[in-house]
Write an enzyme that holds these catalytic residues in place. Sequence first.
Site, mmCIF file in Angstrom:
data_model
loop_
_atom_site.group_PDB
_atom_site.id
_atom_site.type_symbol
_atom_site.label_atom_id
_atom_site.label_comp_id
_atom_site.label_asym_id
_atom_site.label_seq_id
_atom_site.Cartn_x
_atom_site.Cartn_y
_atom_site.Cartn_z
ATOM 1 N N LYS A 263 0.841 -1.209 0.000
ATOM 2 C CA LYS A 263 0.000 0.000 0.000
ATOM 3 C C LYS A 263 0.869 1.250 0.000
ATOM 4 C CE LYS A 263 -1.723 1.918 3.863
ATOM 5 N NZ LYS A 263 -1.710 3.394 3.877
ATOM 6 N N ASN A 264 1.893 1.264 0.851
ATOM 7 C CA ASN A 264 2.716 2.456 0.993
ATOM 8 C C ASN A 264 3.655 2.679 -0.183
ATOM 9 O OD1 ASN A 264 1.527 3.089 3.437
ATOM 10 N ND2 ASN A 264 3.059 2.002 4.646
ATOM 11 N N ASP B 157 4.395 1.308 11.950
ATOM 12 C CA ASP B 157 3.171 0.657 11.477
ATOM 13 C C ASP B 157 2.981 -0.753 12.039
ATOM 14 O OD1 ASP B 157 2.207 2.777 10.053
ATOM 15 O OD2 ASP B 157 2.741 2.022 8.081
ATOM 16 N N ARG C 146 1.522 15.287 11.576
ATOM 17 C CA ARG C 146 2.407 14.881 10.493
ATOM 18 C C ARG C 146 2.524 16.080 9.553
ATOM 19 N NH1 ARG C 146 0.854 8.826 8.663
ATOM 20 N NH2 ARG C 146 -1.275 9.538 8.509
ATOM 21 N N ARG D 171 -8.698 0.169 4.717
ATOM 22 C CA ARG D 171 -7.781 1.121 4.084
ATOM 23 C C ARG D 171 -6.478 0.457 3.663
ATOM 24 N NH1 ARG D 171 -5.773 5.140 7.420
ATOM 25 N NH2 ARG D 171 -4.681 5.682 5.511
ATOM 26 N N CYS E 16 -5.311 9.115 9.031
ATOM 27 C CA CYS E 16 -5.402 8.573 10.387
ATOM 28 C C CYS E 16 -5.021 9.609 11.428
ATOM 29 C CB CYS E 16 -4.476 7.362 10.542
ATOM 30 S SG CYS E 16 -5.124 5.862 9.806
#
Length: 413
Positions: A21-22, A302, A119, A394, A114
């Site tokens: 995903k990232n 994560d 951030r 997600r 999130c």
Amino acid sequence: MEIIVNGGNRLEGVVEVNSSKNAILPILAATLLSNGHIEINKVPKIRDVKIISDLINDLGVEVKHEQNKLVYNVSDIKNYPSYELVRQMRASFLVMGPILAKKGKVKISLPGGCAIGTRPIDLHLKGFHALGAKIDLSHGDVTAEASNLIGSHIYLDFPSVGATENIMMAAALAKGSTYIENAALEPEVVDLANFINAMGGKISGAGTNVVKIDGVNELKPVNYTPIPDRIEAGTYMIAAAATGGNVLINNVIPEHMKAITAKLVESGAIVEEESNAIRVARTESIKPIYIKTLPYPGFPTDMQAQFMAYLSCALGSSVITESVFENRFMHLQELLRMGAEIKAEGRTAIIKGVKKLTGANVKATDLRAGAALVVAGLTAEGETIVGNSIHVDRGYENFVEKLNKLGADIIKK
């Protein structure tokens, strides 16, 4: 939406990991740098991919879903990103660099995502400014404008993954050479560089502290397959160890898993590496360990929540220090509802292992917290209901189905 977990089942079997995903999110943003037909393979059907695909489509790009492949036909970027899409996901801010490079001007709302802490996007903007862009912040929007982006030396105060990627994409079409110092080392940054290079870009040093980008006049269409998802793989590794199971996880790059593997072995789990797979099993009690989250190649933030769930049943007290995000212990209160004994002092959590967790009604506060609560439910006595489970969608495709194939007893409602 909720996930109902009936705990106590040992996980056993084989599970396949999706593309990262990232890695996929910045790669999809980077398709905007090119013109023509671009194919991205092995794309998971997850909510974050849908949001960024909808956002790119909203910019005027034709997007087609073909089985597990995304096909983009990029020509002109006709619009700026809409607030309704940007506010749903922080990674949507990654389109800023490509649009600025391609169009010379971009306006975008401050991103959402999130609620795991501050951030800031200041490092992204610092990079764009260094490349010659004029930056304006007003009424919750950011505008960057430059008739020509010019290569520059950019030092990042923190090795931010998003800032490294966004600046790298903007610099790909800039005039001259750009150097990003104190760049993020994550494999996803390397994958983005490989994707841009596959399109004809000139990026070197990705995966080291200094990334060099030699700007080119244009980038061409390409067919590309992103790297496997190390966080999805890590979550299944934890689930296997937590349940005392024996699971083979396929489509993994073991080198990317070193920090997770080391901590699992330290906790008493058995980890066997193959060329593109990892087997995890556990036959003895969980040993207490110390974890500190750090940028790659350190322990990934994560995976912190999943390990906290796992260590809740360790034989002794474990300590987790969260050094990346300041508000990433929200799952702690939910684990307490399941009988865990955890105390937080600032950015450090002390987890005193209990014999057994007990099923309870809990709520997912973010993506990884949701995955952690499912892991906790797998080991708990009785039924665990994980509310607000849309967060899990997600980042994990067919999460419930994959766990059930390994022997879990889970229902998604």
